[in-house]
Write an enzyme that holds these catalytic residues in place. Structure first.
Site, PDB file in Angstrom:
ATOM      1  N   THR A  76      88.983  20.456  62.557  1.00  0.00           N
ATOM      2  CA  THR A  76      88.814  20.056  63.944  1.00  0.00           C
ATOM      3  C   THR A  76      89.024  18.546  64.065  1.00  0.00           C
ATOM      4  O   THR A  76      89.236  17.853  63.066  1.00  0.00           O
ATOM      5  CB  THR A  76      87.404  20.388  64.450  1.00  0.00           C
ATOM      6  N   LYS A 131      71.765  18.018  59.596  1.00  0.00           N
ATOM      7  CA  LYS A 131      72.088  19.434  59.754  1.00  0.00           C
ATOM      8  C   LYS A 131      71.035  20.328  59.109  1.00  0.00           C
ATOM      9  O   LYS A 131      70.800  21.454  59.579  1.00  0.00           O
ATOM     10  CB  LYS A 131      73.476  19.716  59.198  1.00  0.00           C
ATOM     11  N   VAL A 145      73.553  14.305  76.331  1.00  0.00           N
ATOM     12  CA  VAL A 145      72.687  15.333  75.757  1.00  0.00           C
ATOM     13  C   VAL A 145      71.573  14.758  74.890  1.00  0.00           C
ATOM     14  O   VAL A 145      70.706  15.503  74.423  1.00  0.00           O
ATOM     15  CB  VAL A 145      73.505  16.366  74.945  1.00  0.00           C
ATOM     16  N   TYR A 155      74.371  13.042  57.250  1.00  0.00           N
ATOM     17  CA  TYR A 155      74.828  14.273  57.907  1.00  0.00           C
ATOM     18  C   TYR A 155      74.101  15.489  57.338  1.00  0.00           C
ATOM     19  O   TYR A 155      73.660  16.369  58.095  1.00  0.00           O
ATOM     20  CB  TYR A 155      76.335  14.414  57.715  1.00  0.00           C
TER      21      TYR A 155
END
Length: 250
Positions: A189, A156, A60, A152
């Site tokens: 997760t 984001k 991607v 990060y």
């Protein structure tokens, strides 16, 4: 006519949970990722739940891969109704110890993949005449600062703001395309357990500062993504939807 949804990063975590949730909502799922084995497992779970799905493996972060994928999809499907850009990466490290290479690698995985996904998602929706919805998975970290997460947080934040601008462009398309960012808090997760381990202490960390005092799951984010992808959210575009148990409320 069956609606079609594309989910990147559908081989684990939020991506897989969203693929399953959208399949249960009646979408045909086009799952993507790098691992054929894990992709096949996502398709198996969807079909076991009574849904329909296919898997495509590509990078991607590579524009050529996106172009080839988009061509395949528009030839095979009459509509592209939703695209969830869920693929991404994470690491936590103090800024003085973060190398430029690490920063660039994270930026490529978390930002450039979303830019390309949104670009080619819009093209697929345009070419199939679809009034679609694009959901870019960002983070609470894209709205507030977190210790040892400078790379990060920066990535984001870029995803969150990029999605607002893309929403303005999508609103000018015919048919119109909605674009939103979905900003999870700390969700339990594989991304978290891979960085910090799988333990009661990590679960406590996930709940720390969470007003609802519950462990956020991939399924919680999948439910929000399904709403944003659905006609029920037809008036929602250009927003950053927080799903964080109230962690960012203060």
């Amino acid at each position: 006519m069956t609606r079609t949804a594309i989910i990147t990063g559908a081989t684990s975590g939020i991506g897989r949970a969203t693929a399953l949730r959208l399949a249960c909502a009646g979408f045909h799922i086009i799952a993507t990722g790098r691992s054929h084995e894990r992709g096949a497992e996502t398709v198996r779970q969807i079909k076991a739940a009574g849904g329909s799905a296919e898997f495509h493996s590509f990078d991607v972060t590579a524009e050529g891969d996106w172009a080839a994928f988009a061509d395949t999809v528009t030839k095979a499907h009459r509509s592209v109704d939703a695209l969830i850009n869920s693929a991404g990466s994470f690491f936590s490290k103090p800024l003085p110890d973060t190398t430029l290479e690490e920063f660039r690698d994270l930026w490529t995985a978390d930002v450039e993949s979303v830019v390309l996904g949104t670009k080619y998602g819009m093209r697929m929706m345009r070419d199939t005449r679809s009034a679609g919805s694009i959901v870019n998975i960002s983070s609470l970290a894209g709205l507030i600062g977190l210790d040892d997460c400078s790379a990060y947080c920066a990535a984001k934040a870029a995803v969150t703001h990029f999605s607002r601008v893309a929403a303005l462009e999508g609103a000018q398309m015919d048919p119109k395309v909605r674009v939103n960012s979905l900003n999870p808090g700390v969700i339990y997760t594989e991304m978290i357990t891979g960085a910090y381990g799988d333990s009661d202490e990590v679960k406590a960390f996930v709940m720390d500062g969470n007003a609802l005092q519950r462990v956020g799951t991939a399924e919680d984010i999948a439910s929000a993504a399904t709403f944003l992808a659905s006609p029920a959210a037809r008036m929602v575009t250009g927003t950053a939807m927080l799903v964080d148990g109230g962690r960012g409320a203060d």
